[in-house]
Motif scaffolding. Sequence first.
Motif, PDB file in Angstrom:
ATOM      1  N   UNK A 164       0.827  -1.211   0.000  1.00 49.60           N
ATOM      2  CA  UNK A 164       0.000   0.000   0.000  1.00 49.60           C
ATOM      3  C   UNK A 164       0.860   1.258   0.000  1.00 49.60           C
ATOM      4  N   UNK A 165       1.953   1.251   0.770  1.00 43.04           N
ATOM      5  CA  UNK A 165       2.814   2.435   0.836  1.00 43.04           C
ATOM      6  C   UNK A 165       3.499   2.687  -0.502  1.00 43.04           C
ATOM      7  N   UNK A 166       3.975   1.622  -1.154  1.00 45.91           N
ATOM      8  CA  UNK A 166       4.634   1.770  -2.459  1.00 45.91           C
ATOM      9  C   UNK A 166       3.643   2.246  -3.503  1.00 45.91           C
ATOM     10  N   UNK A 167       2.452   1.656  -3.515  1.00 48.14           N
ATOM     11  CA  UNK A 167       1.429   2.031  -4.490  1.00 48.14           C
ATOM     12  C   UNK A 167       1.015   3.484  -4.326  1.00 48.14           C
ATOM     13  N   UNK A 168       0.886   3.937  -3.083  1.00 45.56           N
ATOM     14  CA  UNK A 168       0.482   5.324  -2.838  1.00 45.56           C
ATOM     15  C   UNK A 168       1.556   6.298  -3.308  1.00 45.56           C
ATOM     16  N   UNK A 169       2.826   6.000  -3.010  1.00 52.64           N
ATOM     17  CA  UNK A 169       3.915   6.882  -3.426  1.00 52.64           C
ATOM     18  C   UNK A 169       4.008   6.971  -4.944  1.00 52.64           C
ATOM     19  N   UNK A 170       3.940   5.824  -5.615  1.00 53.94           N
ATOM     20  CA  UNK A 170       4.056   5.829  -7.078  1.00 53.94           C
ATOM     21  C   UNK A 170       2.858   6.512  -7.724  1.00 53.94           C
ATOM     22  N   UNK A 171       1.656   6.240  -7.236  1.00 58.35           N
ATOM     23  CA  UNK A 171       0.457   6.835  -7.827  1.00 58.35           C
ATOM     24  C   UNK A 171       0.482   8.351  -7.730  1.00 58.35           C
ATOM     25  N   UNK A 172       0.978   8.864  -6.584  1.00 59.67           N
ATOM     26  CA  UNK A 172       1.071  10.316  -6.412  1.00 59.67           C
ATOM     27  C   UNK A 172       2.071  10.904  -7.394  1.00 59.67           C
ATOM     28  N   UNK A 173       3.204  10.227  -7.581  1.00 58.15           N
ATOM     29  CA  UNK A 173       4.206  10.723  -8.520  1.00 58.15           C
ATOM     30  C   UNK A 173       3.677  10.672  -9.947  1.00 58.15           C
ATOM     31  N   UNK A 174       3.014   9.565 -10.316  1.00 59.41           N
ATOM     32  CA  UNK A 174       2.470   9.438 -11.666  1.00 59.41           C
ATOM     33  C   UNK A 174       1.406  10.503 -11.926  1.00 59.41           C
ATOM     34  N   UNK A 175       0.596  10.800 -10.912  1.00 63.79           N
ATOM     35  CA  UNK A 175      -0.427  11.838 -11.069  1.00 63.79           C
ATOM     36  C   UNK A 175       0.210  13.195 -11.318  1.00 63.79           C
ATOM     37  N   UNK A 176       1.349  13.461 -10.670  1.00 63.98           N
ATOM     38  CA  UNK A 176       2.033  14.743 -10.878  1.00 63.98           C
ATOM     39  C   UNK A 176       2.574  14.855 -12.299  1.00 63.98           C
ATOM     40  N   UNK A 177       2.777  13.708 -12.961  1.00 70.40           N
ATOM     41  CA  UNK A 177       3.252  13.689 -14.340  1.00 70.40           C
ATOM     42  C   UNK A 177       2.101  13.754 -15.346  1.00 70.40           C
ATOM     43  N   UNK A 178       0.868  13.663 -14.861  1.00 68.52           N
ATOM     44  CA  UNK A 178      -0.279  13.683 -15.751  1.00 68.52           C
ATOM     45  C   UNK A 178      -0.731  12.315 -16.216  1.00 68.52           C
ATOM     46  N   UNK A 179      -0.190  11.241 -15.618  1.00 68.56           N
ATOM     47  CA  UNK A 179      -0.631   9.889 -15.968  1.00 68.56           C
ATOM     48  C   UNK A 179      -1.975   9.642 -15.298  1.00 68.56           C
ATOM     49  N   UNK A 180      -2.997   9.337 -16.091  1.00 63.05           N
ATOM     50  CA  UNK A 180      -4.348   9.255 -15.560  1.00 63.05           C
ATOM     51  C   UNK A 180      -4.751   7.846 -15.144  1.00 63.05           C
ATOM     52  N   UNK A 181      -4.184   6.832 -15.779  1.00 60.71           N
ATOM     53  CA  UNK A 181      -4.605   5.463 -15.495  1.00 60.71           C
ATOM     54  C   UNK A 181      -3.433   4.661 -14.940  1.00 60.71           C
ATOM     55  N   UNK A 182      -3.439   4.426 -13.628  1.00 60.55           N
ATOM     56  CA  UNK A 182      -2.384   3.655 -12.969  1.00 60.55           C
ATOM     57  C   UNK A 182      -3.041   2.539 -12.159  1.00 60.55           C
ATOM     58  N   UNK A 183      -2.569   1.305 -12.343  1.00 61.84           N
ATOM     59  CA  UNK A 183      -3.026   0.181 -11.544  1.00 61.84           C
ATOM     60  C   UNK A 183      -1.818  -0.455 -10.867  1.00 61.84           C
ATOM     61  N   UNK A 184      -1.883  -0.647  -9.564  1.00 66.12           N
ATOM     62  CA  UNK A 184      -0.816  -1.305  -8.820  1.00 66.12           C
ATOM     63  C   UNK A 184      -1.229  -2.745  -8.527  1.00 66.12           C
ATOM     64  N   UNK A 185      -0.316  -3.696  -8.818  1.00 65.21           N
ATOM     65  CA  UNK A 185      -0.589  -5.117  -8.617  1.00 65.21           C
ATOM     66  C   UNK A 185       0.540  -5.721  -7.785  1.00 65.21           C
ATOM     67  N   UNK A 186       0.234  -6.349  -6.642  1.00 69.74           N
ATOM     68  CA  UNK A 186       1.274  -7.028  -5.863  1.00 69.74           C
ATOM     69  C   UNK A 186       1.543  -8.407  -6.453  1.00 69.74           C
ATOM     70  N   UNK A 187       2.798  -8.710  -6.746  1.00 70.40           N
ATOM     71  CA  UNK A 187       3.109  -9.974  -7.413  1.00 70.40           C
ATOM     72  C   UNK A 187       4.362 -10.606  -6.814  1.00 70.40           C
ATOM     73  N   UNK A 188       4.519 -11.879  -7.109  1.00 72.27           N
ATOM     74  CA  UNK A 188       5.795 -12.561  -6.932  1.00 72.27           C
ATOM     75  C   UNK A 188       6.035 -13.316  -8.232  1.00 72.27           C
ATOM     76  N   UNK A 189       6.928 -12.780  -9.058  1.00 64.17           N
ATOM     77  CA  UNK A 189       7.191 -13.418 -10.349  1.00 64.17           C
ATOM     78  C   UNK A 189       7.808 -14.796 -10.155  1.00 64.17           C
TER      79      UNK A 189
END
Length: 442
Positions: A164-189
């Motif tokens: 949740x902390x990583x997703x929130x930080x990245x989403x805020x940064x992406x929003x500042x860049x004007x990226x409108x559609x961001x989806x965060x997915x937790x994975x283990x490749x």
Amino acid sequence: MSTTIETSATSLLRFATAGSVDDGKSTLVGRLLHDSKSVLADQLEAVERVSLGRGQEAPDLALLTDGLRAEREQGITIDVAYRYFATPRRRFILADTPGHVQYTRNMVTGASTAELAVVLVDARNGVVEQTRRHAAVAALLRVPHVVLAVNKMDLVDYAEPVFAAIAEEFSAYAASLGVKDVLAVPISALAGDNVVEPSAHMDWYGGPTLLEHLETVPVGSDPSREPARFPVQYVIRPQTEEHPDYRGYAGQLASGVLRVGDAVTVLPSGLTTTVAGIDALGRESDIAWAPQSVTVRLADDLDISRGDLIAAGAAPVPTKDIVATVSHLNERPLRAGDKVLLKHTTRTVRALVKEISYRIDIDTLQRRSGAEGLNVNDIGHVKLRTAEPLALDDYTDNRRTGSFLLIDPADGTTLTAGMAGEAFEAVHGDDAPGASEEEDWV
């Protein structure tokens, strides 16, 4: 005759992967290919043999995509690797881009035609400098969809607060860049969690798996909502007894829809006429839509050649003065005063680099004025003067007809990728170059 825009039973998604070194990108791509059953049996057998030889019980899926790593160790130039796979719901073209900072230019290449970017981060490290750099490049190139894949969740005990902390930080940064559609997915490749199959370890996550999102994310845009742009690639004059007066203009429709009877403008001449006919795959049609390759016949015999643009709807104004955001791709620096060739769609003209206004610091998004030139991987703002007028759209409006390349006239090497207008900020100031005396080059 076809009168409607047809759709394929399985649409095509072009997407790019990006991530810092050792974040597990090779394993993710390998897992995606393996679990979607897109790996040939002999490929999998080879990977299993190598893995067993290393004492590994399970196949190392990173070996499916580690050709680039071997190339780097041998000192071979790194490039984008394209991989093709399909599921019953969709076909995919994956641009696998290197993670090292010195190969940022390759991320630009891979993302330039992508409709989605998968930005990978290590759950233990979170958002790092290279993560922000990849997000900024995706925003610059107007990639419409971004997925943040938070990998190695197994190494943080699948903890929801970490994700949740990583997703929130990245989403805020992406929003500042004007990226409108961001989806965060937790994975283990490595373990396969939430890549193709849902994870049994993260029942707190209620979103789609990575593949589910790739299969369902909206692809493309409605061509009927875009102005038609048809760069002429070849003039067809068969002059046969059967068709003594045939004159057609062949090319690929860059955007929009063309119909028989449409009023069109030929650029840069500004001549106007109407579409008399459209030939596709040897048959007459009354409609064509991007990105179809067709031959267009016009009602009037006009002076049209390769490089001209046939436009319907609001047409761009041809100009010799161009302002653009550019990404420099070559080891040779780009400097003010350089004489280059500018390739826009099917047209190539001579051009002069009049000014390098500033360089963009991708890490801080700040302008660095006073730049003497642009070095490899630099992104900056330039002013160009061309020998002939060009009909460029603003890149923010049309990625196909708003982009161009700068080429070394001496040896044909690609130097720089350009995006017409203020692509980074979408803010248009009074940046048009003045009418100063032209150089002999242009």
